[in-house]
Design an enzyme around this catalytic site. Structure first.
Site, PDB file in Angstrom:
ATOM      1  CE1 TYR A  71     -24.658  -0.309  45.352  1.00 18.59           C
ATOM      2  CE2 TYR A  71     -26.490   1.216  45.224  1.00 18.59           C
ATOM      3  CZ  TYR A  71     -25.777   0.156  44.710  1.00 18.59           C
ATOM      4  OH  TYR A  71     -26.193  -0.453  43.548  1.00 18.59           O
ATOM      5  CE  LYS A 116     -16.796 -13.662  42.748  1.00 18.18           C
ATOM      6  NZ  LYS A 116     -17.204 -14.630  41.723  1.00 18.18           N
ATOM      7  CG  ASP A 132     -20.042 -15.845  40.436  1.00 11.75           C
ATOM      8  OD1 ASP A 132     -20.305 -16.074  41.631  1.00 11.75           O
ATOM      9  OD2 ASP A 132     -18.922 -16.082  39.950  1.00 11.75           O
ATOM     10  CG  ASP A 161     -29.236  -1.638  43.005  1.00 16.50           C
ATOM     11  OD1 ASP A 161     -30.396  -1.717  42.615  1.00 16.50           O
ATOM     12  OD2 ASP A 161     -28.514  -0.640  42.785  1.00 16.50           O
TER      13      ASP A 161
END
Ligand code: NAD
Length: 341
Positions: A124, A171, A205, A229
């Site tokens: 972002y 991740k 995930d 988000d």
């Protein structure tokens, strides 16, 4: 002295939700001096920008703002006002509680999550460019400073609110440098809180799967911007949807309170959308101002109206309009007034 608050009604469903929320907050007996300013596409023609300087100056001056959603054009047009606002005011912590409510038809009963999202960097940061005509590159920025700062915010929040565990979500198995640095920063900060707040980490995930299978096992989650988000919308879905999910953007100089949801343009002007998320964002604002007893009273009133179910909006299984829901909350508040702090 009344609290001076900047109010940005926003666009789409924003203005009607802001009107409902303002009526509820004004009825609490806490004095508010609202400084109403507009941002978004509607002010582009007048100021040449969707976020005029006087809006930022107003928030810097009052230090606290309540904000409705603002539409962001997809793929082209101006950059998100929401993202720009968070970066310009260095509102580094985005806090989004997701707690089950009686009366809402959801798959889970005991969800009590707090999503703490880093709000200033990651993908972002808005650094992206075309590479030739047929490829595009977006740069993911993760710094130790911002990662440690958000981790510290999450642990401090846990201590202040009696929460037991912070889970870092990442991740780092794939993005070994960027998400690796985020995880390392969380571990560094976690060590300072050992014995007071538990710490664990999950790959994003796997976290999503765990949240839909057993959300009651999780407590405070700390995430980089993009995962935060996405996972905060997921968390909103666990407790009844976007219409009931409040949020806070906290910085050292200012704080902006706004719902997780967007401007839902298809419902604009229909007195149909659910004002709960904005009213509960107002509850987070009351807590921030130190008006804890009043905050609890308003939250209890909202929960009571939802539990009773007779005056709830379409997304909560009812037929009430935005203003009817607010009237019902006002009725509850009038039945049990609380003096401000
Ligand atoms: P959205 O949250 O506006 O709406 C998605 C759907 O959720 C709606 O169609 C509606 O079914 C439901 N919904 C959302 N809020 C609701 C409410 N209060 N009551 C009842 N139902 C509600 O998401 P979107 O359609 O992806 O985004 C629309 C616009 O909002 C986009 O321009 C987006 O960029 C912007 N947006 C702004 C913010 C913000 O201002 N902070 C946040 C998210 C999205």
């Amino acid at each position: 002295m009344p609290y001076r608050i900047t109010l940005i009604p926003g666009d789409g469903i924003g203005p009607e939700l802001a009107a409902a929320t303002r009526r509820v907050l004004d009825a609490t007996g806490v004095g508010f001096d609202w400084l109403v300013v507009d941002a978004g596409a509607d002010v582009m023609d007048r100021y040449g920008t969707p976020l005029p300087d006087h809006v930022l100056d107003a928030i810097r001056d009052t230090r606290v703002a309540l904000k409705g959603p603002i539409t962001t054009p997809v793929g082209e047009g101006f950059r998100s006002v929401n993202v720009t606002l968070r970066q310009a005011l260095n509102l580094y912590a985005n806090v989004r509680p997701a707690r089950s409510m009686r009366g809402l038809d959801t798959r889970y009963e005991n969800v009590d999550l707090v999503i703490v999202r880093e709000n200033t960097e990651d993908l972002y940061a808005g650094i992206e460019h075309m590479v030739g005509r047929n490829a595009a590159e977006s740069i993911k920025i993760i710094t130790r400073e911002a990662s440690e700062r958000i981790a510290r915010y999450a642990f401090d929040y846990a201590v202040r609110n009696g929460r037991r565990t912070v889970t870092a979500v990442h991740k780092a198995n794939i993005m070994k440098l960027s998400d690796g640095l985020f995880l390392e920063s969380c571990r560094t900060v976690a060590a300072e809180y050992e014995g007071r707040v538990g710490f664990e980490d999950r790959i994003v995930d796997n976290m999503c799967m765990q949240l839909v299978q057993k959300p009651e096992l999780y407590d405070v989650l700390v995430l980089p911007n993009l995962y935060g988000d996405i996972v905060s919308d997921l968390a909103a879905g666990l407790v009844g949807g976007l219409g009931v999910a409040p949020g806070a953007n906290i910085g050292t100089e200012a704080a902006v309170f706004e719902p997780v949801h967007g401007s839902a343009p298809k419902y604009a002007g229909q007195n149909k959308a659910n004002p709960t998320a904005l009213i509960l964002s107002g509850v987070l604002m009351l807590r921030h101002l130190g008006e804890v007893a009043v905050a609890e009273r308003v939250e209890d009133a909202v929960r009571a109206v939802i539990a009773e179910g007779a005056h709830v909006t379409y997304d909560m299984g009812g037929t009430a309009g935005t203003s009817d829901f607010a009237d019902a909350v006002l009725g509850r508040l009038e039945a049990s007034p609380v003096l401000p702090a």
